[in-house]
Design a protein around this motif. Structure first.
Motif, mmCIF file in Angstrom:
data_model
loop_
_atom_site.group_PDB
_atom_site.id
_atom_site.type_symbol
_atom_site.label_atom_id
_atom_site.label_comp_id
_atom_site.label_asym_id
_atom_site.label_seq_id
_atom_site.Cartn_x
_atom_site.Cartn_y
_atom_site.Cartn_z
ATOM 1 N N GLU A 102 23.289 39.363 2.695
ATOM 2 C CA GLU A 102 22.586 38.165 3.153
ATOM 3 C C GLU A 102 21.726 37.590 2.034
ATOM 4 O OE1 GLU A 102 19.964 36.689 7.011
ATOM 5 O OE2 GLU A 102 19.976 38.806 6.479
ATOM 6 N N ALA A 103 20.993 38.470 1.361
ATOM 7 C CA ALA A 103 20.119 38.027 0.279
ATOM 8 C C ALA A 103 20.919 37.478 -0.902
ATOM 9 C CB ALA A 103 19.249 39.194 -0.186
ATOM 10 N N GLU A 104 21.979 38.171 -1.274
ATOM 11 C CA GLU A 104 22.728 37.767 -2.470
ATOM 12 C C GLU A 104 23.531 36.487 -2.239
ATOM 13 O OE1 GLU A 104 24.869 41.124 -4.053
ATOM 14 O OE2 GLU A 104 23.013 41.936 -4.931
ATOM 15 N N PHE A 117 13.089 44.616 1.563
ATOM 16 C CA PHE A 117 14.460 44.324 1.129
ATOM 17 C C PHE A 117 14.680 42.851 0.755
ATOM 18 C CE2 PHE A 117 15.059 48.006 4.066
ATOM 19 C CZ PHE A 117 15.438 48.931 3.104
ATOM 20 N N ASP A 118 14.438 41.932 1.688
ATOM 21 C CA ASP A 118 14.820 40.533 1.471
ATOM 22 C C ASP A 118 14.193 39.934 0.218
ATOM 23 O OD1 ASP A 118 16.132 39.509 4.351
ATOM 24 O OD2 ASP A 118 14.743 41.166 4.530
ATOM 25 N N ARG A 119 12.884 40.039 0.101
ATOM 26 C CA ARG A 119 12.208 39.428 -1.041
ATOM 27 C C ARG A 119 12.700 39.981 -2.378
ATOM 28 N NH1 ARG A 119 5.793 39.950 -2.680
ATOM 29 N NH2 ARG A 119 5.940 38.727 -4.598
ATOM 30 N N PRO A 120 12.687 41.304 -2.598
ATOM 31 C CA PRO A 120 13.131 41.799 -3.907
ATOM 32 C C PRO A 120 14.605 41.537 -4.193
ATOM 33 C CG PRO A 120 12.645 43.631 -2.423
ATOM 34 C CD PRO A 120 12.137 42.397 -1.768
ATOM 35 N N LEU A 121 15.445 41.612 -3.164
ATOM 36 C CA LEU A 121 16.880 41.394 -3.383
ATOM 37 C C LEU A 121 17.186 39.946 -3.749
ATOM 38 C CD1 LEU A 121 18.361 43.555 -0.485
ATOM 39 C CD2 LEU A 121 18.700 43.953 -2.939
ATOM 40 N N ILE A 122 16.556 39.012 -3.053
ATOM 41 C CA ILE A 122 16.765 37.592 -3.362
ATOM 42 C C ILE A 122 16.260 37.284 -4.771
ATOM 43 C CG2 ILE A 122 16.017 35.235 -2.796
ATOM 44 C CD1 ILE A 122 15.998 36.114 0.168
ATOM 45 N N THR A 123 15.065 37.744 -5.086
ATOM 46 C CA THR A 123 14.475 37.474 -6.397
ATOM 47 C C THR A 123 15.330 38.055 -7.516
ATOM 48 O OG1 THR A 123 12.256 37.478 -5.433
ATOM 49 C CG2 THR A 123 12.415 37.791 -7.812
#
Length: 362
Positions: free
Chosen positions: A284-286, A57-63
């Motif tokens: 959180e990521a966005e 989740f975190d990596r793809p969403l942030i990217t």
């Protein structure tokens, strides 16, 4: 060909070669100066691959969000694999690559302080993601971790029901002391549990299922299987190892967790885990991606980071702290399924189909 002619040909060739090299050199300089992605490079460092959420989740969403907000931005990524020394080296690599902003989820929030300082000394803005790293970070995005611990503690008491009394013995498996969040989860849980139950055994599971499994086996030996009325686990990875230990000892008691991992949701459906805490990765990521782009572009991000938090090094850091949700069998459908974190098909594989039907998940 006479000597004069040869000298003329050689001289002409040298001049041509020199002009060609000069032209190439100039073109290269132009490429560098016009390559805006190099001037808009954002680094992302995550702490481990054991915790399922980071890569899923975190990596793809942030990217994805960074690229939506800044089409000519590039994202440089690496994962520490649970190794603090490796992550320190990765910060050095990010500095060498020339990133302008670094999103850092610290494996060791204290030990990474000098690396954060080194990055800031090079003009890099550092965002502490999920864990508040020490040093001069520009912003921090996470969940309210004290409240996460409170949710865990209350969920355990609720699941224990009539067994929740000051004489009831529970086991408490906390996170890694190198993670400042672990201390906050622990403090929040203690604020709810202390005086309501007896914490008969308390140890760190280092966020590892194998370590947590060993600790709970030791607790069973020490306390006695029949005397354990509940287990507090600070996250789902450890809860997996704990559930195995409990099952092996023939114990079925309430067990907490955190992160709403798919396997944890499935354990909850089967009754092998009583609760988890859902910290939706997307907000959180966005929010982190938005702050990263704002810092990159020199914009004010304080409307997002609407509070502050003091780090272990005493820095007052502009922060965004989100609210988490306790998840039990009763609200799986209304939380992780409704948000699209998991589909019913992902949860309700053959082994969990009847449990899903009983919980109204289809």
């Amino acid at each position: 060909m006479n000597a004069i002619s040869r000298r003329l040909v050689v001289g002409s060739a040298v001049i041509t070669l020199a002009l060609t090299m000069a032209a190439c050199g100039k073109a290269g300089d132009d490429d560098k100066s016009s390559d805006s992605s190099k001037d808009k490079s954002i680094g992302l460092l995550l702490p481990d691959t054991v915790t399922a959420r980071y890569e899923k989740f975190d990596r793809p969403l942030i990217t994805k969000k960074i690229q939506e907000l800044c089409s000519d931005c590039s994202v440089q990524y690496d994962n520490a694999g649970g190794d603090a020394a490796k992550q320190a080296q990765q910060v050095s690599t990010m500095i060498a690559k020339g990133v302008k902003v670094l999103i850092l989820d610290a494996q060791d929030a204290v030990g990474i302080k000098s690396s954060v300082q080194a990055a800031v000394d090079k003009g890099i803005k550092v965002i502490a993601y999920d864990r508040l790293a020490q040093g001069p970070v520009s912003a921090y995005v996470s969940y309210d971790n004290q409240k996460v611990g409170e949710l865990q503690g209350q969920a355990l008491l609720t699941a224990m029901a009539g067994n929740a009394n000051p004489q009831a013995k529970i086991v408490m498996i906390n996170g890694d002391d190198a993670d400042p969040n672990a201390a906050e989860f622990k403090a929040g849980a203690h604020s709810v549990l202390d005086g309501k139950v007896t914490i008969a055994y308390e140890q760190s599971g280092l966020w590892k299922d194998t370590v947590a499994n060993q600790k709970v086996k030791a607790a069973i030996t020490s306390i006695g299987a029949a005397n354990i009325k509940g287990v507090y686990s600070a996250n789902d990875t450890m809860a997996g190892g704990i559930a195995t230990a409990l099952k092996g000892a023939g114990i079925n008691v309430p067990l907490t967790g955190q992160d709403a991992d798919l396997t944890a949701i499935q354990r909850i459906l089967l009754g092998a885990q009583s609760s988890t805490v859902y910290k939706a990765a997307k907000p959180e990521a966005e929010n982190t991606a938005q702050i990263a782009v704002d810092l990159l572009e020199g914009k004010d991000f304080k409307s997002i980071a609407d509070t502050t938090k003091k780090s272990g090094s005493g820095n007052e850091v502009p922060s965004k702290l989100l609210e988490a949700v306790s998840v039990t069998k009763e609200n799986i459908k209304d939380t992780v399924v409704a948000d699209g974190t998991y589909t019913a098909g992902q949860i309700c594989t053959a082994d969990y189909a009847s449990a899903c039907a009983a919980a109204g998940i289809k």
